[in-house]
Design an enzyme around this catalytic site. Structure first.
Site, PDB file in Angstrom:
ATOM      1  N   ASP A  12       1.005  -1.339   0.095  1.00  0.00           N
ATOM      2  CA  ASP A  12      -0.023   0.027  -0.071  1.00  0.00           C
ATOM      3  C   ASP A  12       1.020   1.107  -0.048  1.00  0.00           C
ATOM      4  O   ASP A  12       1.990   0.974   0.291  1.00  0.00           O
ATOM      5  CB  ASP A  12      -0.894   0.127   1.271  1.00  0.00           C
ATOM      6  N   SER A  13       0.328   2.284  -0.233  1.00  0.00           N
ATOM      7  CA  SER A  13       0.998   3.575  -0.174  1.00  0.00           C
ATOM      8  C   SER A  13       1.223   4.146   1.290  1.00  0.00           C
ATOM      9  O   SER A  13       2.157   4.733   1.410  1.00  0.00           O
ATOM     10  CB  SER A  13       0.226   4.721  -0.773  1.00  0.00           C
ATOM     11  N   TYR A  44      -0.645   8.428  -2.926  1.00  0.00           N
ATOM     12  CA  TYR A  44      -0.621   7.975  -4.118  1.00  0.00           C
ATOM     13  C   TYR A  44      -1.687   8.744  -4.980  1.00  0.00           C
ATOM     14  O   TYR A  44      -1.796   8.915  -6.211  1.00  0.00           O
ATOM     15  CB  TYR A  44      -0.497   6.506  -4.309  1.00  0.00           C
ATOM     16  N   CYS A  75      -4.216  -1.473  -2.033  1.00  0.00           N
ATOM     17  CA  CYS A  75      -4.377  -0.107  -2.287  1.00  0.00           C
ATOM     18  C   CYS A  75      -5.152  -0.295  -3.527  1.00  0.00           C
ATOM     19  O   CYS A  75      -4.967  -0.573  -4.675  1.00  0.00           O
ATOM     20  CB  CYS A  75      -2.923   0.373  -2.515  1.00  0.00           C
ATOM     21  N   THR A  77      -5.764   2.645  -5.281  1.00  0.00           N
ATOM     22  CA  THR A  77      -4.985   3.370  -5.985  1.00  0.00           C
ATOM     23  C   THR A  77      -4.054   2.882  -6.972  1.00  0.00           C
ATOM     24  O   THR A  77      -4.110   2.834  -8.164  1.00  0.00           O
ATOM     25  CB  THR A  77      -4.456   4.793  -5.765  1.00  0.00           C
ATOM     26  N   CYS A 186     -10.801   3.112  -0.716  1.00  0.00           N
ATOM     27  CA  CYS A 186      -9.487   3.420  -0.542  1.00  0.00           C
ATOM     28  C   CYS A 186      -9.326   2.687   0.943  1.00  0.00           C
ATOM     29  O   CYS A 186     -10.109   2.614   1.790  1.00  0.00           O
ATOM     30  CB  CYS A 186      -9.370   4.983  -0.284  1.00  0.00           C
ATOM     31  N   THR A 187      -8.115   1.909   0.930  1.00  0.00           N
ATOM     32  CA  THR A 187      -7.924   1.124   2.307  1.00  0.00           C
ATOM     33  C   THR A 187      -7.858   1.972   3.258  1.00  0.00           C
ATOM     34  O   THR A 187      -7.691   1.230   4.460  1.00  0.00           O
ATOM     35  CB  THR A 187      -6.688  -0.099   1.806  1.00  0.00           C
TER      36      THR A 187
HETATM   37  N1  DGL Z   1      -4.950   3.549   0.427  1.00  0.00           N
HETATM   38  C1  DGL Z   1      -4.913   3.882  -1.041  1.00  0.00           C
HETATM   39  C2  DGL Z   1      -6.118   3.395  -1.556  1.00  0.00           C
HETATM   40  O1  DGL Z   1      -6.530   2.410  -1.245  1.00  0.00           O
HETATM   41  C3  DGL Z   1      -4.522   5.396  -1.145  1.00  0.00           C
HETATM   42  C4  DGL Z   1      -4.014   6.588  -0.352  1.00  0.00           C
HETATM   43  C5  DGL Z   1      -3.116   7.437  -1.228  1.00  0.00           C
HETATM   44  O2  DGL Z   1      -3.720   8.359  -1.511  1.00  0.00           O
HETATM   45  O3  DGL Z   1      -1.882   7.163  -0.898  1.00  0.00           O
HETATM   46  O4  DGL Z   1      -6.288   4.004  -2.594  1.00  0.00           O
END
Ligand code: DGL
Length: 262
Positions: A12-13, A44, A75, A77, A186-187
């Site tokens: 993940d980010s 991200y 993630c 994204t 978004c996680t």
């Molecule tokens: N946790 C990430 C997701 O599920 C994104 C968070 C970020 O913007 O970095 O999209």
């Protein structure tokens, strides 16, 4: 070590993918896990697809070096760039968007499905395309948030600000459609699901991690890759500050981990 006892790789980010780790520990308690959260480079969700793929490639190379048997894109994204990411590795990859769509369609939500996610995920249109291919008749409305993931990651404890940002994400959806199911796309968002539910008690919140891990479990069973380890390891790597992970590990009841700065 037999391949079935190789770890599951999770990426993940930042801290958001820990919601997926929580779910792995619940559904697959014998699995060794290697987690990478790229907190230094998060969010991200405000980046261009090319940069998201470049950063993801580095994490994939790291997970490969840890001999992972599968990689979970914990993630949305990163998952929104799945087509670019699949060719980057031979390791079987699982995205979180398809499971999120399957979960959102359960119980025939005739009034419709909503999605809150990062701007990059919403811009990619991957949720609308996937839902459309599974059931073209269900109304769908999405809204991207620039701030919510970062606000959760920064964990300032400012409830008023959090509620304001949650409302900014969800109200525009409800103005357009009286949806029933809301995908937390978004996680990071399931970390604040109680806050969201309190503001919107009428909505059924969908955390795609639950279905994602059940799909991974099916794959591991089918391919005889389930771990037999009774004392599994959880190695968490972050490119950011280790301290910032601690409250989330506690909140998500994640135990017996090694936390390393990478
Ligand atoms: N946790 C990430 C997701 O599920 C994104 C968070 C970020 O913007 O970095 O999209």
């Amino acid at each position: 070590m037999q391949p079935n006892n190789f770890p599951i790789g999770v990426m993940d980010s930042g801290v958001g993918g820990l919601t997926v780790v929580h779910e792995i520990q619940r559904q697959l308690p014998n699995e060794n896990i290697v987690y990478f959260g790229d907190s230094k480079n998060m969010p991200y969700g405000n980046k261009e697809p090319k940069e998201i793929v470049t950063l993801s490639k580095k994490i994939i190379r790291f997970l490969e070096s840890q001999r992972v048997k599968v990689i979970l894109l914990a993630c949305n994204t990163i998952s929104s760039q799945l087509e670019e990411i699949i060719p980057l590795t031979e390791v079987p990859i699982f995205d979180i968007i398809y499971p999120g769509c399957l979960a959102a369609l359960e119980g025939k939500p005739e009034k419709g499905i909503g999605l809150i996610a990062t701007e990059a995920t919403v811009r990619s249109n991957i949720y609308s395309r996937t839902l459309q291919s599974l059931n073209p008749d269900v109304p769908f409305v999405s809204n991207g948030s620039k701030e919510l993931a970062r606000l959760i990651e920064e964990n300032e404890g400012d409830t008023e600000k959090l509620e304001k940002v949650i409302r900014l994400a969800i109200d525009p959806i409800l103005v357009r459609k009286p949806i029933q199911n809301l995908i937390l796309g978004c996680t990071h968002y399931p970390i604040v699901s109680e806050d969201i539910q309190k503001l919107y008690p009428q909505l059924k919140l969908i955390d795609p991690a639950v279905k994602m891990v059940s799909i991974v479990k099916g794959f591991l069973e089918k391919n005889k890759l389930l771990s037999t380890n009774s004392n599994p390891s959880l190695n968490i790597y972050t490119s950011g500050q280790m301290d910032s992970f601690l409250p989330f590990l506690d909140q998500l009841d994640i135990r017996n981990y090694d936390l390393v700065k990478k």
